[in-house]
Write an enzyme that holds these catalytic residues in place. Structure first.
Site, PDB file in Angstrom:
ATOM      1  N   ARG A  75      56.845  69.366  67.701  1.00 43.16           N
ATOM      2  CA  ARG A  75      57.713  68.288  67.213  1.00 43.16           C
ATOM      3  C   ARG A  75      57.039  67.457  66.121  1.00 43.16           C
ATOM      4  NH1 ARG A  75      58.389  64.009  70.041  1.00 43.16           N
ATOM      5  NH2 ARG A  75      58.007  65.030  72.042  1.00 43.16           N
ATOM      6  N   TYR A 129      81.905  66.081  53.623  1.00 48.19           N
ATOM      7  CA  TYR A 129      82.120  67.019  54.728  1.00 48.19           C
ATOM      8  C   TYR A 129      82.654  66.223  55.946  1.00 48.19           C
ATOM      9  CZ  TYR A 129      80.841  69.605  58.892  1.00 48.19           C
ATOM     10  OH  TYR A 129      80.872  70.187  60.126  1.00 48.19           O
ATOM     11  N   ASP A 194      74.567  64.990  48.589  1.00 47.03           N
ATOM     12  CA  ASP A 194      74.644  66.231  49.355  1.00 47.03           C
ATOM     13  C   ASP A 194      74.810  67.362  48.342  1.00 47.03           C
ATOM     14  OD1 ASP A 194      75.521  68.475  50.813  1.00 47.03           O
ATOM     15  OD2 ASP A 194      76.267  67.202  52.428  1.00 47.03           O
ATOM     16  N   LYS A 219      74.005  76.881  55.014  1.00 43.97           N
ATOM     17  CA  LYS A 219      74.926  77.470  54.052  1.00 43.97           C
ATOM     18  C   LYS A 219      74.163  78.363  53.064  1.00 43.97           C
ATOM     19  CE  LYS A 219      78.045  75.109  56.264  1.00 43.97           C
ATOM     20  NZ  LYS A 219      77.412  74.028  56.944  1.00 43.97           N
TER      21      LYS A 219
HETATM   22  N1  PLP Z   1      77.118  68.844  54.305  1.00 46.15           N
HETATM   23  C1  PLP Z   1      78.042  69.730  53.902  1.00 46.15           C
HETATM   24  C2  PLP Z   1      78.531  69.685  52.496  1.00 46.15           C
HETATM   25  C3  PLP Z   1      78.552  70.663  54.808  1.00 46.15           C
HETATM   26  O1  PLP Z   1      79.477  71.530  54.393  1.00 46.15           O
HETATM   27  C4  PLP Z   1      78.075  70.667  56.143  1.00 46.15           C
HETATM   28  C5  PLP Z   1      78.602  71.636  57.128  1.00 46.15           C
HETATM   29  O2  PLP Z   1      79.589  72.298  56.896  1.00 46.15           O
HETATM   30  C6  PLP Z   1      77.121  69.719  56.511  1.00 46.15           C
HETATM   31  C7  PLP Z   1      76.658  68.837  55.573  1.00 46.15           C
HETATM   32  C8  PLP Z   1      76.606  69.682  57.928  1.00 46.15           C
HETATM   33  O3  PLP Z   1      75.691  70.720  58.097  1.00 46.15           O
HETATM   34  P1  PLP Z   1      75.411  71.467  59.515  1.00 46.15           P
HETATM   35  O4  PLP Z   1      76.649  72.171  59.908  1.00 46.15           O
HETATM   36  O5  PLP Z   1      74.248  72.352  59.170  1.00 46.15           O
HETATM   37  O6  PLP Z   1      75.041  70.386  60.482  1.00 46.15           O
END
Ligand code: PLP
Length: 406
Positions: A75, A129, A194, A219
């Site tokens: 951790r 998101y 993001d 992703k």
């Molecule tokens: N940011 C974006 C643009 C996303 O599309 C997603 C998930 O689809 C996230 C953050 C969250 O990521 P995670 O699903 O890995 O927690």
């Protein structure tokens, strides 16, 4: 003379992104006599010097710097995960990167770090998101959010504002923002961008003045739909706070995930460029199609296409055969989903619609399949042409390239 040591001592010359993608985080391998990176699954590490360990743990608690010397406990840090962090930092042009169990764990750590500094207010621009929107709107961690248009960011900032959060291109509308102008509006408040959709192949937000870059590594960074992870690229000062939060709250990335993500980075530029080529062509064909009312494709390109249909989006979802109807994105295979039903379901309907996420919108994550095979699947899934429908860009041969606030 040992040429390997000589090479390792030299300051690294600036290298192209494609070169960094396959070499960053692996600088020490030749010296170790290895070609592929090792996978270290240890949760703990032996030490016969507990006084020395106490001093190192005190230093971490005070500073949050990466531990000098051998690892102590999973951790606190893991060597395989650290390779991925070093590589991603290089690709984003950041001093450091801190990896987490998922993109949501990464955002949670940023919010907790700001709360730890007594800064509970967040300014954010929709759309984000769906779960990011939900985490901010619900204030589950004790933060408070003000939603604004990009032009309203400067006025919304208060003394207790600790963060401005945006996505560009945004999930799911692919709306693009002027990150440089936004960073200017933020003043001394950190801008978090993001960058999941663009990846550092298409956009490096730190160069436009953002202080924090977030990725759902799940992703494009992983790229094969088989690893969940998140990462923040930032300066070392902020990274230290994030490492301390991660140690305290435990949202660590598993070493196997770190291994897969490092491997994913090596093909990231090739995958993103190829997916972009196919996505741009599909966006062009969709924009000419009378069954499609609107197409959103970002100016910077990328593998994501969003489009609105005249008919029922649920019928398209149930009719695809080559394309997989599934949430998530950025994989080698093409996925389609209906944001109003899945990725953005958790967002209040009114907020969703005013952010441009209509019930007719479908989000396509284009993979590496042949463009003609993908088009024939989509063409069939879109069903028969209905009387009296038209397309905004029909005949122009170019997708509707939406401006920032689509
Ligand atoms: N940011 C974006 C643009 C996303 O599309 C997603 C998930 O689809 C996230 C953050 C969250 O990521 P995670 O699903 O890995 O927690």
């Amino acid at each position: 003379m040992d040429f390997r040591l000589d090479a390792m001592d030299a300051a690294p010359a600036p290298r192209a992104l494609a070169t960094e993608a396959v070499h960053a985080g692996r600088e020490d391998l030749a010296g170790l006599g290895l070609h592929a990176p090792p996978l270290d699954l240890s949760t703990t590490y032996p030490s016969y010097d507990s006084r020395g360990e106490a001093a190192r743990i005190d230093a971490f608690a005070a500073e949050g710097a990466e531990l000098d010397g051998p690892p102590v406990y999973g951790r606190l840090g893991n060597p395989t995960v650290a390779r991925f962090e070093r590589a991603l930092a290089r690709l984003e042009g950041a001093e450091a990167a801190v990896a987490f169990a998922s993109g949501m764990a990464a955002l949670t750590a940023v919010l907790l770090a700001r709360l730890g500094d007594g800064l509970r207010h967040v300014v954010a621009v929709r759309p984000l998101y769906g779960c990011s929107d939900h985490l901010l709107t619900a204030g589950a961690l004790g933060s408070e959010v003000t939603w604004v248009d990009p032009a309203g960011v400067a006025d919304a900032i208060r003394p207790e504002t600790g963060l401005v959060m945006v996505e560009s291109p945004a999930n799911p509308t692919l709306a693009e923002l002027d990150l440089r102008a936004l960073a200017h509006s933020c003043g001394s408040v950190p801008l978090l961008a993001d960058n999941t959709f663009a990846t550092p192949v298409l956009q490096r937000p730190l160069e436009s003045g953002a202080r924090l870059v977030l990725h759902s590594a799940t992703k494009y960074l992983g790229g094969h739909g088989d690893v969940l992870g998140g990462v923040i690229a930032c300066d070392e000062e902020f990274a230290r706070k994030l490492r301390q939060v991660r140690f305290a709250t435990g949202g660590v990335l598993h070493p196997l995930a770190g291994y897969l993500l490092l491997r994913g980075l090596s093909t990231l530029p090739v995958r993103v460029k190829e997916a972009s080529r196919t996505a741009a062509e599909l966006a062009r064909r969709l924009a000419e199609d009378p069954r499609v009312s609107r197409v959103h494709y970002p100016r910077i390109g990328g593998g994501m296409v969003a489009f609105e249909v005249h008919g029922m989006p649920h019928e398209v979802i149930s009719a695809v055969r080559l394309v997989t109807p599934a949430v998530s994105l950025g994989s080698v295979d093409t996925l389609i989903q209906h944001p109003a039903s899945i990725s953005h379901r958790i967002v209040d309907e009114g907020d969703r619609k005013s952010a441009g996420v209509s019930d007719k919108l479908l989000r396509l994550s284009v993979g590496l399949e042949d463009v003609e095979d993908l088009w024939s699947d989509l063409d069939r899934a879109l069903g028969p042409v209905r009387e009296g429908t038209s397309n905004r860009s029909a005949g122009r041969g170019e997708p509707v390239r939406e401006a920032a606030q689509a």
